[in-house]
Write an enzyme that holds these catalytic residues in place. Structure first.
Site, short mmCIF file in Angstrom:
data_model
loop_
_atom_site.label_atom_id
_atom_site.label_comp_id
_atom_site.label_asym_id
_atom_site.label_seq_id
_atom_site.Cartn_x
_atom_site.Cartn_y
_atom_site.Cartn_z
CG ASP A 35 13.29 -25.29 -11.27
OD1 ASP A 35 13.46 -25.97 -12.26
OD2 ASP A 35 13.30 -24.04 -11.26
CB CYS A 79 -4.89 -3.62 -8.22
SG CYS A 79 -4.15 -4.90 -7.19
CB CYS A 107 -4.00 -1.20 -4.99
SG CYS A 107 -2.68 -1.50 -6.18
CG HIS A 152 0.52 -3.92 -7.44
ND1 HIS A 152 -0.85 -3.84 -7.64
CD2 HIS A 152 1.09 -3.79 -8.66
CE1 HIS A 152 -1.07 -3.65 -8.93
NE2 HIS A 152 0.08 -3.60 -9.57
ZN LIG Z 1 -2.42 -3.81 -6.21
#
Ligand SMILES: [Zn+2]
Length: 381
Positions: A95, A305, A310, A336
């Protein structure tokens, strides 16, 4: 002369303006459309480089404003550049610092030459200009260097937005003239929500031969439909053979709508910020891990996922960690959420190759009915 960063357009979706491409950088080739992970202070909050690699992160963002104040661009250069400093060997986009210094309100003073501002840490005085931004980004060793632009806060009036556009163009020329680093500069199109100003500014910015072009000044508090209208209008004015970057956007529905408008690159603090608030993105929509109904749920956060979180932990365990305020929860939820954004873009790319992009677009809009626009913050990620 070949540019350190170059774009290869691989395919154009027949049913929308979506494109499938590749971006070549000094630190490797990445696939577009893509989501870039925000690492403001030289770290993606809560995640180590091994975590980022495991979820197939392509590009990490660094922030010039934050890194120039602490630890300082020259210090990062002495320590081998930002890639070595943060142990991330993939591409880095930085940036320009413009968005942050203009967000400082009465802590800053703008002149044609520079912006004088007070640090949000200790009130000390600093100067940011096109030349300083380019120097810091060169010191960091960034691959994709954003031009220093003037981002006006909406709702601004026509003359104010126009003056910011014109200054942004003059500052772009100063950026190009002063930059001496390993990366390539992307120009930024401003213009607020005014189509005439957007068109005029796009014409000015794209008259400069640059490695890529960004759509700036959106996701700053305007409505979602306004944002997408202006994004699509502006994207169509940008050259076909250069990457297009929609800065600071957004939610999953924003990403797929942006892709369908012809945008190739996105970044947003949302996956990491929301992870810290216990809000998770899943294929089925948003989920709040705080919710009592997950207290006895042995299932994964998102059955669709394959991320470490997960594969390994139950909703009940993650909810327990969240309520116990355990540090591990930030890492697990961030893994996640970032994985969800990256996987969404992988599915988008696969669908563009298979000619099924409309399916991913519809599925995502169903799981994420458009709500509030993503809004960037000065120091929160
Ligand atoms: Zn996940």
């Amino acid at each position: 002369m070949s540019s350190p960063v170059s774009f290869e357009l691989l395919a154009q979706d027949p049913a929308s303006r979506a494109r499938r491409g590749r971006l070549h950088t000094p630190h490797g080739t990445v696939q577009t459309p893509m989501f870039m992970v925000v690492g403001t202070q030289g770290t993606v909050k809560g995640l180590a480089p091994d975590d980022l690699r495991a979820i197939r992160t392509q590009v990490v963002l660094g922030n010039t404003y934050h890194l120039m104040l602490r630890p300082g661009g020259a210090r990062v250069r002495e320590l081998g550049g930002l890639h070595r400093f943060m142990a991330w060997d993939g591409p880095i986009l930085t940036d320009s610092g413009g968005f942050q210094v203009f967000s400082l309100g009465d802590l800053r003073e703008i002149t044609e030459q520079a912006v004088i501002f007070r640090s949000h840490h200790d009130g000390s005085r600093h100067l940011m200009s096109p030349e300083v931004s380019m120097q810091v980004q060169a010191d960091l060793g960034s691959d994709i260097v954003m031009a220093f632009d003037e981002c006006v806060r909406l709702p601004a009036t026509g003359p104010e937005v126009q003056a910011a556009c014109e200054r942004t163009t003059r500052w772009l020329d100063r950026c190009v003239a002063s930059y001496r680093g390993p990366g390539s500069i992307f120009g930024i199109v401003q213009g607020g929500l005014d189509r005439e100003l957007r068109a005029a500014h796009a014409a000015q910015i794209t008259a400069r031969p640059l490695a890529g072009y960004a759509i700036g000044g959106l996701s700053v508090g305007e409505g979602k439909d306004d944002m997408h209208d202006i994004c699509a209008f502006t994207a169509a004015l940008l050259p076909h053979d250069r990457p297009r970057y929609l800065m600071g956007v957004g939610t999953p529905d924003d990403l797929v709508r942006g892709v369908s408008a012809g945008v190739d690159m996105f970044d947003c603090v949302m996956p990491t910020r929301n992870a810290r608030n216990g809000t998770l993105f899943t294929r089925a929509g948003r989920l709040s891990i705080k919710n009592a109904r997950y207290a006895t749920d042995p299932g994964p956060l998102d059955p669709a996922c394959a991320c470490y979180t997960c594969r390994t932990f139950s909703r009940a365990y993650l909810r327990h960690l969240y309520h116990a305020e355990e540090l591990l929860v930030h890492r697990l939820l961030s893994i996640h959420n970032v994985a969800y954004f990256l996987d969404l873009m992988t599915r988008v790319r696969d669908a563009l190759e298979a000619g099924t992009f409309t399916d991913v677009l519809q599925e995502t809009l169903t799981a994420y009915p458009p709500r509030e626009a993503g809004v960037r913050g000065v120091s929160s990620v």
